[in-house]
Design an enzyme around this catalytic site. Structure first.
Site, PDB file in Angstrom:
ATOM      1  N   PRO A  32       0.831  -1.209   0.000  1.00  0.00           N
ATOM      2  CG  PRO A  32       0.038  -0.994   2.172  1.00  0.00           C
ATOM      3  CD  PRO A  32       0.745  -1.949   1.269  1.00  0.00           C
ATOM      4  CB  THR A  34      -0.268   7.747   0.736  1.00  0.00           C
ATOM      5  OG1 THR A  34      -0.624   7.064   1.940  1.00  0.00           O
ATOM      6  CG2 THR A  34      -1.097   9.006   0.626  1.00  0.00           C
ATOM      7  CD  GLN A 114      -2.730   0.176   4.539  1.00  0.00           C
ATOM      8  OE1 GLN A 114      -2.645   1.340   4.194  1.00  0.00           O
ATOM      9  NE2 GLN A 114      -1.680  -0.524   4.952  1.00  0.00           N
ATOM     10  CG  HIS A 195      -2.087   1.752   7.910  1.00  0.00           C
ATOM     11  ND1 HIS A 195      -1.072   1.529   8.810  1.00  0.00           N
ATOM     12  CD2 HIS A 195      -1.590   2.642   7.009  1.00  0.00           C
ATOM     13  CE1 HIS A 195      -0.010   2.235   8.472  1.00  0.00           C
ATOM     14  NE2 HIS A 195      -0.298   2.927   7.385  1.00  0.00           N
ATOM     15  N   GLY A 196      -2.474  -0.898  10.839  1.00  0.00           N
ATOM     16  CA  GLY A 196      -2.304  -0.826  12.289  1.00  0.00           C
ATOM     17  C   GLY A 196      -0.912  -0.384  12.681  1.00  0.00           C
ATOM     18  CB  ALA A 197       1.976   0.034  10.926  1.00  0.00           C
ATOM     19  CG  HIS A 198       3.656   3.131   9.390  1.00  0.00           C
ATOM     20  ND1 HIS A 198       3.355   3.008   8.045  1.00  0.00           N
ATOM     21  CD2 HIS A 198       4.501   2.097   9.684  1.00  0.00           C
ATOM     22  CE1 HIS A 198       3.987   1.959   7.535  1.00  0.00           C
ATOM     23  NE2 HIS A 198       4.689   1.390   8.525  1.00  0.00           N
ATOM     24  CE1 TYR A 200      -1.132   8.293   9.455  1.00  0.00           C
ATOM     25  CE2 TYR A 200      -0.041   6.245   8.840  1.00  0.00           C
ATOM     26  CZ  TYR A 200      -0.253   7.593   8.637  1.00  0.00           C
ATOM     27  OH  TYR A 200       0.411   8.257   7.636  1.00  0.00           O
TER      28      TYR A 200
END
Length: 390
Positions: A32, A34, A114, A195-198, A200
């Site tokens: 994924p 952006t 995602q 998206h469970g990272a970075h 967020y």
């Protein structure tokens, strides 16, 4: 890989795999990324063509750019100048995504969205719902002064503490993930990615620096994983039993590149165990370099440890086909091609992970997978070419 070197056997990457009801022709996945090409949150024909080209190039599975869930605070400016981000609700957007799915399927590909909620990273007053507030588990954006590439002016605007999320707000977000999963299924997508990272929203529940709650949504690592697990359960109820669920997690955060959810394998199992039990099929351990060992005393990378600890499938990512991680090249303005297929195959063939996610190399060359399969020279990374083919 280049024509002058000894051939590297990449055939194992082209063995099929089934994940619940999803049959993939090979193990190459488009990561994924952006894009900001969906005015009003609606993907157009250009977006459909973008994904179709990668499917035509032989990539087994495409994971879309982050797509905003059906919640007013899901999307906005998150310090990277985002605009025209897609979402997964409303008649126009869902019709657009159906066109994308149809185009990918017509090219023989498979595609999953995602699902994304920016949480603390979204700047209040921005996005399609500027009136929406900032959602933070404990009202905390993250620690100041850590190693990051985030614009200092943005960080200064968002770092002040806010109020913690209420029980009602937490449930509203879980429900929004469920609605978006239903929308994805109805649009014909082949699975769901989370998206469970970075740094967020989901990640800030997992991270001890941003989750100081003393109720059922905070505490030790297993307790902090409850929100992620409830999101997965809600998505599984809507997705049914045939669609696989992918879950992206990371140690590093945009707020702190050196952050860690876990310092040992046991601590990582405490984080991932509840999420695995909730219904995840594939863990996507987002690391800046796929060829780095995660914990001392073992060569396993982050995805390899997720596989070992949970028994679930795992997907490797991080600089495949490149010599620089995204944020490193963003910081110093340099990114070059890297012939690291041999390193990749050594890890893949010893069973460390099951899928391989390729990011910017696939932006640079839509037919990267096909070239890899047939032993053709992989093009050197060319940022201008990437922009032209984006």
């Amino acid at each position: 890989m280049n024509d002058s070197s000894s051939p590297i056997d990449v055939a194992p990457l082209f063995e099929p795999i089934a994940i619940r009801g999803l049959a993939l022709a090979n193990r190459i996945v488009m990561a994924p990324m952006t894009r900001n090409f969906s005015p009003g949150g609606v993907p157009g024909e250009d977006v459909a063509a973008y994904y179709r080209r990668r499917a035509e190039g032989g990539t087994g599975l495409l994971i879309t750019e982050g797509v905003g869930i059906d919640h007013p605070a899901a999307l906005g400016d998150a310090g990277l100048g985002e605009s025209n981000l897609p979402h997964l609700h409303g008649e126009a957007a869902l019709a657009g995504w159906r066109r994308v799915v149809d185009a990918v399927h017509a090219a023989g590909g498979r595609i999953v969205p995602q699902l994304w909620h920016q949480g603390v990273m979204r700047e209040p007053g921005t996005g399609p719902h500027p009136e929406a507030g900032s959602l933070r588990p404990s009202g905390l954006w993250g620690p100041a002064g850590r190693m990051t590439s985030i614009d200092p002016a943005y960080a200064e605007r968002v770092q002040a503490p806010t109020r913690p999320m209420s029980e009602g707000e937490i449930q509203d977000v879980i429900d929004a993930y469920a609605r978006s999963a239903r929308h994805a299924r109805e649009a014909g997508f082949d699975g769901i990615a989370i998206h469970g990272a970075h740094g967020y929203l989901i990640d800030t529940f997992l991270w001890d620096e941003t989750n100081h709650r003393t109720d059922a949504w905070g505490g030790d690592r297993r307790a902090r994983a409850r929100f992620a697990a409830e999101v997965v359960r809600a998505i599984r109820r809507e997705a049914g039993e045939s669609l696989p669920i992918f879950f992206r997690f990371s140690q590093w955060k945009q707020q702190d590149f050196k952050a860690r959810l876990a310092a040992t394998p046991q601590e990582l199992e405490e984080v991932l165990g509840p999420i695995a039990d909730a219904g995840v099929d594939v863990f996507d351990g987002s690391a800046r370099y796929f060829d780095r060992a995660e914990f001392e005393g073992s060569p396993l990378n982050l995805s390899g440890w997720a596989r070992k600890l949970t028994g679930k499938l795992a997907m490797a990512i991080g600089g495949i086909g490149l010599d620089r991680g995204f944020y490193d090249s963003k910081r110093d303005g340099r990114a070059g091609g890297s012939d690291n297929v041999a390193l990749l195959m050594r890890r893949f063939e010893r069973g460390e992970f099951d899928l391989v996610a390729v990011g910017r190399a696939l932006l640079n060359e839509p037919r990267w997978t096909e070239k890899l399969r047939h032993g053709h020279a992989l093009p050197a990374f060319d940022e201008q070419r990437m922009k032209e083919l984006y």
